[in-house]
Design a protein around this motif. Structure first.
Motif, PDB file in Angstrom:
ATOM      1  N   HIS A 126      29.146  68.396  21.606  1.00 33.03           N
ATOM      2  CA  HIS A 126      28.372  68.519  22.838  1.00 33.03           C
ATOM      3  C   HIS A 126      29.072  67.721  23.942  1.00 33.03           C
ATOM      4  N   ALA A 127      29.676  68.429  24.894  1.00 32.62           N
ATOM      5  CA  ALA A 127      30.526  67.787  25.896  1.00 32.62           C
ATOM      6  C   ALA A 127      29.735  66.890  26.844  1.00 32.62           C
ATOM      7  N   LYS A 128      28.526  67.303  27.221  1.00 32.23           N
ATOM      8  CA  LYS A 128      27.741  66.476  28.142  1.00 32.23           C
ATOM      9  C   LYS A 128      27.325  65.163  27.485  1.00 32.23           C
ATOM     10  N   ALA A 129      27.054  65.203  26.199  1.00 31.71           N
ATOM     11  CA  ALA A 129      26.737  63.964  25.480  1.00 31.71           C
ATOM     12  C   ALA A 129      27.954  63.055  25.441  1.00 31.71           C
ATOM     13  N   ALA A 130      29.139  63.638  25.248  1.00 28.87           N
ATOM     14  CA  ALA A 130      30.369  62.840  25.250  1.00 28.87           C
ATOM     15  C   ALA A 130      30.563  62.163  26.602  1.00 28.87           C
ATOM     16  N   ASN A 131      30.263  62.867  27.682  1.00 29.70           N
ATOM     17  CA  ASN A 131      30.369  62.258  29.008  1.00 29.70           C
ATOM     18  C   ASN A 131      29.432  61.061  29.146  1.00 29.70           C
ATOM     19  N   MET A 132      28.207  61.186  28.634  1.00 33.46           N
ATOM     20  CA  MET A 132      27.266  60.063  28.707  1.00 33.46           C
ATOM     21  C   MET A 132      27.751  58.877  27.879  1.00 33.46           C
ATOM     22  N   LEU A 133      28.376  59.153  26.740  1.00 31.94           N
ATOM     23  CA  LEU A 133      28.944  58.054  25.954  1.00 31.94           C
ATOM     24  C   LEU A 133      30.045  57.360  26.741  1.00 31.94           C
ATOM     25  N   GLY A 134      30.807  58.131  27.514  1.00 28.00           N
ATOM     26  CA  GLY A 134      31.797  57.519  28.383  1.00 28.00           C
ATOM     27  C   GLY A 134      31.160  56.554  29.370  1.00 28.00           C
ATOM     28  N   HIS A 135      30.035  56.949  29.941  1.00 23.75           N
ATOM     29  CA  HIS A 135      29.320  56.053  30.863  1.00 23.75           C
ATOM     30  C   HIS A 135      28.835  54.796  30.135  1.00 23.75           C
ATOM     31  N   TYR A 136      28.307  54.973  28.933  1.00 20.81           N
ATOM     32  CA  TYR A 136      27.838  53.809  28.179  1.00 20.81           C
ATOM     33  C   TYR A 136      28.971  52.816  27.975  1.00 20.81           C
ATOM     34  N   ARG A 137      30.154  53.339  27.654  1.00 20.77           N
ATOM     35  CA  ARG A 137      31.295  52.446  27.421  1.00 20.77           C
ATOM     36  C   ARG A 137      31.816  51.851  28.726  1.00 20.77           C
ATOM     37  N   GLU A 138      31.871  52.658  29.762  1.00 20.58           N
ATOM     38  CA  GLU A 138      32.416  52.173  31.031  1.00 20.58           C
ATOM     39  C   GLU A 138      31.492  51.168  31.708  1.00 20.58           C
ATOM     40  N   GLU A 139      30.203  51.464  31.697  1.00 19.81           N
ATOM     41  CA  GLU A 139      29.238  50.627  32.409  1.00 19.81           C
ATOM     42  C   GLU A 139      28.760  49.436  31.589  1.00 19.81           C
ATOM     43  N   GLY A 140      28.989  49.466  30.283  1.00 26.97           N
ATOM     44  CA  GLY A 140      28.519  48.366  29.449  1.00 26.97           C
ATOM     45  C   GLY A 140      27.018  48.319  29.328  1.00 26.97           C
ATOM     46  N   TRP A 141      26.381  49.493  29.161  1.00 26.04           N
ATOM     47  CA  TRP A 141      24.923  49.529  29.104  1.00 26.04           C
ATOM     48  C   TRP A 141      24.368  48.931  27.824  1.00 26.04           C
ATOM     49  N   LEU A 142      25.165  48.853  26.777  1.00 23.99           N
ATOM     50  CA  LEU A 142      24.714  48.205  25.544  1.00 23.99           C
ATOM     51  C   LEU A 142      25.523  46.960  25.219  1.00 23.99           C
ATOM     52  N   HIS A 143      26.816  47.041  25.417  1.00 22.48           N
ATOM     53  CA  HIS A 143      27.716  45.935  25.092  1.00 22.48           C
ATOM     54  C   HIS A 143      28.634  45.726  26.285  1.00 22.48           C
ATOM     55  N   ARG A 144      29.603  44.864  26.130  1.00 19.75           N
ATOM     56  CA  ARG A 144      30.550  44.667  27.218  1.00 19.75           C
ATOM     57  C   ARG A 144      31.294  45.985  27.479  1.00 19.75           C
ATOM     58  N   PRO A 145      31.754  46.208  28.715  1.00 18.22           N
ATOM     59  CA  PRO A 145      32.487  47.437  29.014  1.00 18.22           C
ATOM     60  C   PRO A 145      33.715  47.609  28.117  1.00 18.22           C
ATOM     61  N   ARG A 146      33.953  48.861  27.709  1.00 20.01           N
ATOM     62  CA  ARG A 146      35.084  49.175  26.835  1.00 20.01           C
ATOM     63  C   ARG A 146      35.861  50.324  27.464  1.00 20.01           C
ATOM     64  N   PRO A 147      36.796  50.006  28.368  1.00 15.40           N
ATOM     65  CA  PRO A 147      37.495  51.050  29.132  1.00 15.40           C
ATOM     66  C   PRO A 147      38.239  52.060  28.266  1.00 15.40           C
ATOM     67  N   ARG A 148      38.890  51.612  27.193  1.00 16.88           N
ATOM     68  CA  ARG A 148      39.637  52.552  26.357  1.00 16.88           C
ATOM     69  C   ARG A 148      38.700  53.554  25.677  1.00 16.88           C
ATOM     70  N   SER A 149      37.550  53.060  25.221  1.00 17.94           N
ATOM     71  CA  SER A 149      36.571  53.943  24.604  1.00 17.94           C
ATOM     72  C   SER A 149      35.978  54.901  25.633  1.00 17.94           C
ATOM     73  N   ALA A 150      35.749  54.409  26.861  1.00 19.80           N
ATOM     74  CA  ALA A 150      35.245  55.275  27.929  1.00 19.80           C
ATOM     75  C   ALA A 150      36.234  56.410  28.189  1.00 19.80           C
ATOM     76  N   PHE A 151      37.523  56.074  28.251  1.00 19.81           N
ATOM     77  CA  PHE A 151      38.551  57.090  28.478  1.00 19.81           C
ATOM     78  C   PHE A 151      38.516  58.132  27.363  1.00 19.81           C
ATOM     79  N   PHE A 152      38.372  57.687  26.119  1.00 17.73           N
ATOM     80  CA  PHE A 152      38.331  58.600  24.980  1.00 17.73           C
ATOM     81  C   PHE A 152      37.190  59.602  25.125  1.00 17.73           C
TER      82      PHE A 152
END
Length: 240
Positions: A126-152
């Motif tokens: 599900h591509a839209k879900a993957a995009n939201m996971l990118g936001h979670y990683r980039e914005e650090g909504w749960l943990h510290r920001p993880r730019p490499r994971s956001a890019f993935f």
């Protein structure tokens, strides 16, 4: 516009109990695609499909509750529908349930659960879900920001055809100095976007110091002005 003979074929199949046809016909009625628009009728077809156990029908009945199609807005019932279909493995329902959990609509706000549902949907492609996971990683909504994971995750969303994921991937590529790949993904994002998206990105791009991005900003602005309001419906995968 769906041809009249195709609408008749779908209606016949829906009348004889095909849940897939019922979901398709419900969407056709919601959108007014080849028939007079009737959200009340669309909802009735979703209800028939849901009563027969269709996860697509249950998910779309959730959309009716969430957005008030053919009845009152009821986010609690929307969440119940989404959870029912999500637990049966339906990726769109997982994505929609995650959205309610993320915002706290109809359920207590719980971004940890939201992220878990986005992950389950994304693992099914599900591509839209993957995009939201990118936001979670980039914005650090749960943990510290993880730019490499956001890019993935943005890259996964982009390759899956999600225009927001394509835009976000383009952002990161441009910031990293990969200008040409960034412009390719930006072009795809704008080509596949919708008026609300174009309106959102137009001022950001138009104010950018890079002249190429400013041109994209003007393009997005013109598309937004010409496109009218974006549709609120969510077609099932078979109707996309």
């Amino acid at each position: 516009m769906i041809p009249a003979d195709e609408v008749r074929r779908i209606r016949t199949a829906a009348t004889f109990g095909s849940t897939r046809a019922q979901v398709l016909l419900g969407q056709i009625c919601i959108d007014g695609n080849g028939v007079p628009r009737s959200r009340t009728e669309g909802r009735r077809w979703f209800e028939k499909a849901a009563a027969a156990g269709s996860v697509e029908g249950i998910n779309m009945l959730g959309r009716c509750h969430e957005f008030g199609w053919g009845g009152p807005v009821d986010p609690v019932k929307a969440a119940e529908c989404y959870r029912h279909a999500a637990l049966r493995g339906y990726d769109w329902a997982q994505f929609n349930l995650a959205g309610l959990l993320h915002e706290g609509q109809g359920v207590l706000r719980d971004r940890r659960q939201a992220c878990a549902w986005y992950l389950r949907a994304a693992r099914q492609g599900h591509a839209k879900a993957a995009n939201m996971l990118g936001h979670y990683r980039e914005e650090g909504w749960l943990h510290r920001p993880r730019p490499r994971s956001a890019f993935f995750w943005y890259a996964r969303a982009a390759r899956g055809g999600d225009f927001r994921g394509q835009f976000n991937l383009a952002r990161l590529l441009f910031a990293a100095g990969s200008r040409e790949p960034a412009l390719i993904w930006l072009d795809r994002a704008i080509e596949g976007g919708i008026p609300d998206f174009w309106a959102d990105i137009a001022p950001v791009l138009s104010a950018h110091p890079d002249p190429s991005l400013r041109r994209y900003g003007r393009r997005a602005s013109m598309l937004a002005a010409a496109g009218g309001s974006a549709g609120a419906s969510q077609p099932p995968p078979s109707a996309r």
